[in-house]
Design an enzyme around this catalytic site. Sequence first.
Site, PDB file in Angstrom:
ATOM      1  N   HIS A 151       0.964  -1.069   0.092  1.00  0.00           N
ATOM      2  CA  HIS A 151      -0.690  -0.477  -0.081  1.00  0.00           C
ATOM      3  C   HIS A 151       1.512   1.352  -0.160  1.00  0.00           C
ATOM      4  CE1 HIS A 151       0.704  -0.513   4.731  1.00  0.00           C
ATOM      5  NE2 HIS A 151       1.021   0.280   4.375  1.00  0.00           N
TER       6      HIS A 151
HETATM    7  P1  TYD Z   1      -1.751  -2.730   6.898  1.00  0.00           P
HETATM    8  O1  TYD Z   1      -1.594  -1.027   7.871  1.00  0.00           O
HETATM    9  O2  TYD Z   1      -2.360  -3.084   6.388  1.00  0.00           O
HETATM   10  O3  TYD Z   1      -0.491  -3.110   7.791  1.00  0.00           O
HETATM   11  P2  TYD Z   1       0.482  -3.548   6.702  1.00  0.00           P
HETATM   12  O4  TYD Z   1       1.178  -2.539   6.241  1.00  0.00           O
HETATM   13  O5  TYD Z   1       1.660  -3.813   8.053  1.00  0.00           O
HETATM   14  O6  TYD Z   1       0.807  -5.116   6.220  1.00  0.00           O
HETATM   15  O7  TYD Z   1      -2.714  -2.599   8.619  1.00  0.00           O
HETATM   16  C1  TYD Z   1      -3.487  -4.044   9.135  1.00  0.00           C
HETATM   17  C2  TYD Z   1      -4.295  -3.533   9.684  1.00  0.00           C
HETATM   18  O8  TYD Z   1      -4.585  -2.681  10.739  1.00  0.00           O
HETATM   19  C3  TYD Z   1      -5.539  -3.173   8.659  1.00  0.00           C
HETATM   20  O9  TYD Z   1      -7.122  -3.696   9.113  1.00  0.00           O
HETATM   21  C4  TYD Z   1      -5.218  -2.250   9.560  1.00  0.00           C
HETATM   22  C5  TYD Z   1      -5.222  -2.253  10.780  1.00  0.00           C
HETATM   23  N1  TYD Z   1      -4.265  -0.860  11.441  1.00  0.00           N
HETATM   24  C6  TYD Z   1      -4.736  -0.965  12.278  1.00  0.00           C
HETATM   25  O10 TYD Z   1      -6.541  -0.194  12.579  1.00  0.00           O
HETATM   26  N2  TYD Z   1      -4.561   0.425  13.333  1.00  0.00           N
HETATM   27  C7  TYD Z   1      -3.406   1.432  12.861  1.00  0.00           C
HETATM   28  O11 TYD Z   1      -1.840   1.945  13.091  1.00  0.00           O
HETATM   29  C8  TYD Z   1      -2.838   0.168  11.935  1.00  0.00           C
HETATM   30  C9  TYD Z   1      -1.163   0.457  11.291  1.00  0.00           C
HETATM   31  C10 TYD Z   1      -3.397  -1.238  11.319  1.00  0.00           C
END
Ligand code: TYD
Length: 136
Positions: free
Chosen positions: A52
Site C-alpha cells: 500500500h
Molecule cells: P496494514 O497497515 O495494512 O499493515 P501492513 O502494512 O503491516 O501489512 O494494517 C493491517 C490492519 O491493521 C488493517 O486492518 C488496519 C489495521 N491497523 C489499525 O487498526 N491501526 C493501525 O495503526 C495500523 C497500522 C493498522
Amino acid sequence: MPLEECRLIELPKIHNPQGNLTFVENSEHIPFDIERVYYVYDVPGGAERGGHAHKDLHQLIIAMSGSFDITLDDGKNKKTFHLARSYYGLYVCPMIWREIDNFSSGSVLMVLASNKYTEDDYYREYDNFMRARWVK
Ligand code: TYD
C-alpha cells in the site's frame, strides 16, 4: 514527494557494555512529529506485508529485532533497503508504495508515524496509487 526523500537515518546510539541505547526525538532526528507508534511481530516465514501507499503519512520504520527487506516504489523507480540494525530507521515519505518481505524469524518491525490511523489515508490498489501519483 520523490523517492530520493526516503532514506536511511542513523539514530543516536549510546554504547554501553551493559547494553546499547537508542532514542528518537521529534523533529531532531526525523523530519516529522510522532503521533502514533505500532509494531508488527510474530511474522510467519515467507510472509509479505505492506502492499500500500499513504497519502499524507510520514513514517520511520525500524527493525527492533531481526531483519527484513523494504522495497519502496514511487511508480517509476524502486529501491530496496535491508533493515537489520535498531539504530537505523528508514524514513518513508507520503505517496510511496511499499512491500516488506524476507522477515527473519523473531523479527519485530516498529513504525513511528506522523498521524493516527485512518483507512482514508491508504491507497491499497496499485492502479489507484499510480493514477493519483502521476496522472494530473
Ligand atoms: P496494514 O497497515 O495494512 O499493515 P501492513 O502494512 O503491516 O501489512 O494494517 C493491517 C490492519 O491493521 C488493517 O486492518 C488496519 C489495521 N491497523 C489499525 O487498526 N491501526 C493501525 O495503526 C495500523 C497500522 C493498522
